[in-house]
Motif scaffolding. Sequence first.
Motif, PDB file in Angstrom:
ATOM      1  N   GLU A 169      -3.246 -32.286 -29.165  1.00 45.72           N
ATOM      2  CA  GLU A 169      -4.475 -31.577 -28.784  1.00 45.72           C
ATOM      3  C   GLU A 169      -4.141 -30.162 -28.318  1.00 45.72           C
ATOM      4  OE1 GLU A 169      -6.509 -33.860 -25.780  1.00 45.72           O
ATOM      5  OE2 GLU A 169      -6.257 -35.670 -26.974  1.00 45.72           O
ATOM      6  N   ASP A 170      -3.127 -30.049 -27.471  1.00 48.61           N
ATOM      7  CA  ASP A 170      -2.720 -28.733 -26.977  1.00 48.61           C
ATOM      8  C   ASP A 170      -2.242 -27.845 -28.120  1.00 48.61           C
ATOM      9  OD1 ASP A 170      -3.371 -29.468 -24.404  1.00 48.61           O
ATOM     10  OD2 ASP A 170      -1.300 -29.872 -23.793  1.00 48.61           O
ATOM     11  N   ALA A 171      -1.504 -28.426 -29.050  1.00 48.21           N
ATOM     12  CA  ALA A 171      -1.037 -27.658 -30.211  1.00 48.21           C
ATOM     13  C   ALA A 171      -2.228 -27.163 -31.032  1.00 48.21           C
ATOM     14  CB  ALA A 171      -0.105 -28.511 -31.068  1.00 48.21           C
ATOM     15  N   PHE A 172      -3.241 -27.997 -31.186  1.00 43.75           N
ATOM     16  CA  PHE A 172      -4.437 -27.596 -31.922  1.00 43.75           C
ATOM     17  C   PHE A 172      -5.143 -26.446 -31.208  1.00 43.75           C
ATOM     18  CE2 PHE A 172      -5.844 -31.079 -35.048  1.00 43.75           C
ATOM     19  CZ  PHE A 172      -4.554 -31.293 -35.448  1.00 43.75           C
ATOM     20  N   LEU A 173      -5.196 -26.507 -29.894  1.00 41.39           N
ATOM     21  CA  LEU A 173      -5.829 -25.423 -29.145  1.00 41.39           C
ATOM     22  C   LEU A 173      -5.068 -24.114 -29.316  1.00 41.39           C
ATOM     23  CD1 LEU A 173      -6.835 -27.382 -25.926  1.00 41.39           C
ATOM     24  CD2 LEU A 173      -8.337 -26.635 -27.796  1.00 41.39           C
ATOM     25  N   VAL A 174      -3.742 -24.210 -29.387  1.00 39.67           N
ATOM     26  CA  VAL A 174      -2.923 -23.021 -29.640  1.00 39.67           C
ATOM     27  C   VAL A 174      -3.241 -22.466 -31.030  1.00 39.67           C
ATOM     28  CG1 VAL A 174      -0.551 -22.199 -30.041  1.00 39.67           C
ATOM     29  CG2 VAL A 174      -1.064 -23.649 -28.066  1.00 39.67           C
ATOM     30  N   VAL A 175      -3.364 -23.344 -32.010  1.00 43.61           N
ATOM     31  CA  VAL A 175      -3.688 -22.910 -33.373  1.00 43.61           C
ATOM     32  C   VAL A 175      -5.066 -22.254 -33.393  1.00 43.61           C
ATOM     33  CG1 VAL A 175      -4.195 -23.720 -35.720  1.00 43.61           C
ATOM     34  CG2 VAL A 175      -2.179 -24.567 -34.512  1.00 43.61           C
ATOM     35  N   GLY A 176      -6.032 -22.823 -32.666  1.00 48.66           N
ATOM     36  CA  GLY A 176      -7.362 -22.213 -32.597  1.00 48.66           C
ATOM     37  C   GLY A 176      -7.312 -20.822 -31.997  1.00 48.66           C
ATOM     38  N   SER A 177      -6.512 -20.658 -30.951  1.00 57.68           N
ATOM     39  CA  SER A 177      -6.349 -19.342 -30.330  1.00 57.68           C
ATOM     40  C   SER A 177      -5.654 -18.370 -31.275  1.00 57.68           C
ATOM     41  CB  SER A 177      -5.543 -19.464 -29.036  1.00 57.68           C
ATOM     42  OG  SER A 177      -6.245 -20.239 -28.104  1.00 57.68           O
ATOM     43  N   LEU A 178      -4.677 -18.877 -31.990  1.00 58.98           N
ATOM     44  CA  LEU A 178      -3.964 -18.056 -32.967  1.00 58.98           C
ATOM     45  C   LEU A 178      -4.913 -17.590 -34.069  1.00 58.98           C
ATOM     46  CD1 LEU A 178      -1.187 -16.972 -33.884  1.00 58.98           C
ATOM     47  CD2 LEU A 178      -0.876 -19.121 -35.124  1.00 58.98           C
ATOM     48  N   ALA A 179      -5.743 -18.503 -34.550  1.00 62.98           N
ATOM     49  CA  ALA A 179      -6.712 -18.141 -35.581  1.00 62.98           C
ATOM     50  C   ALA A 179      -7.674 -17.072 -35.063  1.00 62.98           C
ATOM     51  CB  ALA A 179      -7.485 -19.379 -36.040  1.00 62.98           C
ATOM     52  N   ALA A 180      -8.137 -17.236 -33.831  1.00 60.01           N
ATOM     53  CA  ALA A 180      -9.055 -16.249 -33.247  1.00 60.01           C
ATOM     54  C   ALA A 180      -8.385 -14.893 -33.094  1.00 60.01           C
ATOM     55  CB  ALA A 180      -9.570 -16.747 -31.896  1.00 60.01           C
ATOM     56  N   ALA A 181      -7.107 -14.892 -32.719  1.00 60.26           N
ATOM     57  CA  ALA A 181      -6.390 -13.628 -32.524  1.00 60.26           C
ATOM     58  C   ALA A 181      -6.077 -12.932 -33.844  1.00 60.26           C
ATOM     59  CB  ALA A 181      -5.089 -13.876 -31.754  1.00 60.26           C
ATOM     60  N   LEU A 182      -5.701 -13.718 -34.845  1.00 58.69           N
ATOM     61  CA  LEU A 182      -5.302 -13.137 -36.127  1.00 58.69           C
ATOM     62  C   LEU A 182      -6.475 -12.871 -37.063  1.00 58.69           C
ATOM     63  CD1 LEU A 182      -2.117 -15.255 -36.928  1.00 58.69           C
ATOM     64  CD2 LEU A 182      -2.222 -12.904 -36.090  1.00 58.69           C
ATOM     65  N   GLU A 183      -7.577 -13.568 -36.840  1.00 58.20           N
ATOM     66  CA  GLU A 183      -8.745 -13.504 -37.714  1.00 58.20           C
ATOM     67  C   GLU A 183      -8.330 -13.731 -39.166  1.00 58.20           C
ATOM     68  OE1 GLU A 183     -10.490  -9.772 -36.527  1.00 58.20           O
ATOM     69  OE2 GLU A 183     -11.662 -10.775 -34.956  1.00 58.20           O
ATOM     70  N   ALA A 184      -8.649 -12.829 -40.068  1.00 57.03           N
ATOM     71  CA  ALA A 184      -8.322 -13.018 -41.485  1.00 57.03           C
ATOM     72  C   ALA A 184      -6.813 -13.123 -41.708  1.00 57.03           C
ATOM     73  CB  ALA A 184      -8.897 -11.884 -42.323  1.00 57.03           C
ATOM     74  N   GLY A 185      -6.021 -12.602 -40.779  1.00 58.40           N
ATOM     75  CA  GLY A 185      -4.572 -12.697 -40.869  1.00 58.40           C
ATOM     76  C   GLY A 185      -4.052 -14.119 -40.683  1.00 58.40           C
ATOM     77  N   PHE A 186      -4.932 -15.052 -40.312  1.00 52.94           N
ATOM     78  CA  PHE A 186      -4.547 -16.454 -40.168  1.00 52.94           C
ATOM     79  C   PHE A 186      -4.435 -17.148 -41.526  1.00 52.94           C
ATOM     80  CE2 PHE A 186      -5.533 -20.980 -39.360  1.00 52.94           C
ATOM     81  CZ  PHE A 186      -4.482 -21.286 -38.499  1.00 52.94           C
ATOM     82  N   ALA A 187      -4.987 -16.545 -42.565  1.00 54.21           N
ATOM     83  CA  ALA A 187      -5.027 -17.151 -43.902  1.00 54.21           C
ATOM     84  C   ALA A 187      -3.668 -17.685 -44.389  1.00 54.21           C
ATOM     85  CB  ALA A 187      -5.618 -16.180 -44.916  1.00 54.21           C
ATOM     86  N   PRO A 188      -2.552 -16.967 -44.194  1.00 59.35           N
ATOM     87  CA  PRO A 188      -1.275 -17.494 -44.683  1.00 59.35           C
ATOM     88  C   PRO A 188      -0.827 -18.784 -43.985  1.00 59.35           C
ATOM     89  CG  PRO A 188      -1.091 -15.150 -44.193  1.00 59.35           C
ATOM     90  CD  PRO A 188      -2.414 -15.606 -43.679  1.00 59.35           C
ATOM     91  N   TYR A 189      -1.392 -19.067 -42.820  1.00 60.87           N
ATOM     92  CA  TYR A 189      -0.960 -20.229 -42.037  1.00 60.87           C
ATOM     93  C   TYR A 189      -1.816 -21.473 -42.268  1.00 60.87           C
ATOM     94  CZ  TYR A 189       1.502 -16.489 -39.716  1.00 60.87           C
ATOM     95  OH  TYR A 189       2.281 -15.399 -39.461  1.00 60.87           O
ATOM     96  N   ILE A 190      -2.969 -21.295 -42.884  1.00 57.66           N
ATOM     97  CA  ILE A 190      -3.907 -22.411 -43.015  1.00 57.66           C
ATOM     98  C   ILE A 190      -3.324 -23.573 -43.815  1.00 57.66           C
ATOM     99  CG2 ILE A 190      -5.131 -21.405 -44.992  1.00 57.66           C
ATOM    100  CD1 ILE A 190      -6.890 -23.331 -42.253  1.00 57.66           C
ATOM    101  N   GLN A 191      -2.605 -23.284 -44.883  1.00 58.87           N
ATOM    102  CA  GLN A 191      -2.041 -24.374 -45.704  1.00 58.87           C
ATOM    103  C   GLN A 191      -1.028 -25.206 -44.932  1.00 58.87           C
ATOM    104  OE1 GLN A 191      -3.158 -25.463 -48.597  1.00 58.87           O
ATOM    105  NE2 GLN A 191      -4.695 -23.860 -48.522  1.00 58.87           N
TER     106      GLN A 191
END
Length: 141
Positions: free
Chosen positions: A30-52
């Motif tokens: 759960e904590d790891a998912f929250l970190v990923v959510g924060s990362l996505a919010a910080a990177l915005e479209a730059g999160f695309a390479p990490y989604i896969q």
Amino acid sequence: MGVEGLGAEGEGSDNMKRLLKTRKASTVLEDAFLVVGSLAAALEAGFAPYIQAFLPFLYPALKAHEDTQLCMVAVGIIGDISRALGDQSAQYAGAFMNVLLENLQSNTLNRNVKISILSSSLQHALDGPRASCISGARSTT
């Protein structure tokens, strides 16, 4: 548009996978998912390479009907990812919606998760047209 200390794209993806594979307790996930959510919010479209790299962890969490909290966090992450990726999230929308619809039909999933799914979906539907109207209004002035 990057985050300091994230490292190269491959390294960041590898770090995310290592973190998510730490399944000692669902609270760690759960904590790891929250970190990923924060990362996505910080990177915005730059999160695309990490989604896969993240999707193989997200889908099982969404299907973990017996773990209410993990499933609830996973539902929230869909919204985080969709907001971060904007139009790029459309390619994942079908798969996300299929899992969420399966969740709504589940007899074992906690009703609070179902409420979260419905409210998140409704909020996303309302935000889409409103955001388009706002940006359209700005472009005409």
